[in-house]
Scaffold this motif. Sequence first.
Motif, mmCIF file in Angstrom:
data_model
loop_
_atom_site.group_PDB
_atom_site.id
_atom_site.type_symbol
_atom_site.label_atom_id
_atom_site.label_comp_id
_atom_site.label_asym_id
_atom_site.label_seq_id
_atom_site.Cartn_x
_atom_site.Cartn_y
_atom_site.Cartn_z
ATOM 1 N N PHE A 75 0.826 -1.212 0.000
ATOM 2 C CA PHE A 75 0.000 0.000 0.000
ATOM 3 C C PHE A 75 0.861 1.263 0.000
ATOM 4 O O PHE A 75 0.570 2.238 0.706
ATOM 5 C CB PHE A 75 -0.966 -0.008 1.203
ATOM 6 C CG PHE A 75 -1.924 -1.169 1.172
ATOM 7 C CD1 PHE A 75 -3.028 -1.167 0.332
ATOM 8 C CD2 PHE A 75 -1.699 -2.294 1.958
ATOM 9 C CE1 PHE A 75 -3.906 -2.247 0.288
ATOM 10 C CE2 PHE A 75 -2.566 -3.381 1.924
ATOM 11 C CZ PHE A 75 -3.674 -3.356 1.084
ATOM 12 N N LYS A 78 -0.340 4.959 -0.100
ATOM 13 C CA LYS A 78 -1.741 4.825 0.329
ATOM 14 C C LYS A 78 -2.766 5.419 -0.645
ATOM 15 O O LYS A 78 -3.760 4.764 -1.001
ATOM 16 C CB LYS A 78 -1.938 5.433 1.731
ATOM 17 C CG LYS A 78 -3.296 5.085 2.346
ATOM 18 C CD LYS A 78 -3.427 5.621 3.760
ATOM 19 C CE LYS A 78 -4.756 5.248 4.395
ATOM 20 N NZ LYS A 78 -5.926 5.765 3.698
ATOM 21 N N ASP A 82 -6.347 3.902 -2.205
ATOM 22 C CA ASP A 82 -7.654 4.464 -1.854
ATOM 23 C C ASP A 82 -8.432 4.790 -3.127
ATOM 24 O O ASP A 82 -9.642 4.546 -3.207
ATOM 25 C CB ASP A 82 -7.490 5.727 -1.002
ATOM 26 C CG ASP A 82 -6.967 5.427 0.397
ATOM 27 O OD1 ASP A 82 -6.995 4.240 0.807
ATOM 28 O OD2 ASP A 82 -6.523 6.374 1.071
ATOM 29 N N GLY A 162 3.597 -0.626 5.850
ATOM 30 C CA GLY A 162 2.397 -0.277 5.099
ATOM 31 C C GLY A 162 1.248 -1.258 5.204
ATOM 32 O O GLY A 162 0.123 -0.926 4.828
#
Length: 287
Positions: A75, A78, A82, A162
């Motif tokens: 991830f 991030k 998302d 992460g």
Amino acid sequence: MTPPDFEYLRKLFKDHSGLDLSADKQYLIESRLLPLARKCGLAGIPDLVAKIRSGSSQHIVQAVEAMTTNETFFFRDKVPFDHFRDTIMPELLKARAARRAVRIWCAAGSTGQEPYSLAMYLKEMSAALVGWRVEIIATDLSQEVLEKSKAGIYSQFEVQRGLPIQMLVKYFKQSGEFWQINPELRAMVQHRQLNLLHDFSQLGSFDVVFCRNVLIYFDQDTKINVFNRLARLMDTDGFLVLGAAETVVGLTDTFKPVADRRGLYRPSGLRAAGAVTPRLAALAAGH
């Protein structure tokens, strides 16, 4: 390292991988190649360069892979993930409802953290994907990192970077000091060795392309060429995801930014000369 050796290596890396190193990056070459020289049983970089100059394909491949293997973690940054969960997949679930299929390409899959991060999010939304065919293709220049990705085995340090603890518990099995991602998730990712400088049209068309933190190392002409070829593999409702320091703006009109979604782009419908969208190609063939 002598100036002639440095210039020779700069040209070698650009020709073989697109890596465009500026004149002040000698320290980077030395830091990556010295461990390789020792691993090969050589006294130092001059001996490694001599092997490469002699035409040793093995040493050429090893040197290029040493220079192009980039850091990755689950991830990473991030925000792109998302976007994948909150914007990309909800839109594709509507747009692809008729054919119930989505193809995703991780164009610099490295050791697997990126494609497996996507696979975990897809598993989280599995109720909405019942009856769908979802493919994740992970490619990389380095066969060595692809083999690690296939195995899906990570150290404690790697899974702590992460990866939410609930996903570690849910999708990984501990084996001694290491963690292995579940067979079900490993089966979701196909691996292929690929150089982005070469033709990649044989991979077929894609709905989502993650091409993050790789084009940043290319010169402008190479970036434009890759963007134009990527656009040919996508319809205008597809998505391109780039790294935080990368953009298409000022380079090509074949992609346009998605408003309020940093790092997210869509094909514009404007193609480089001779380019044909997958959908148009299917119509032309009578499908």
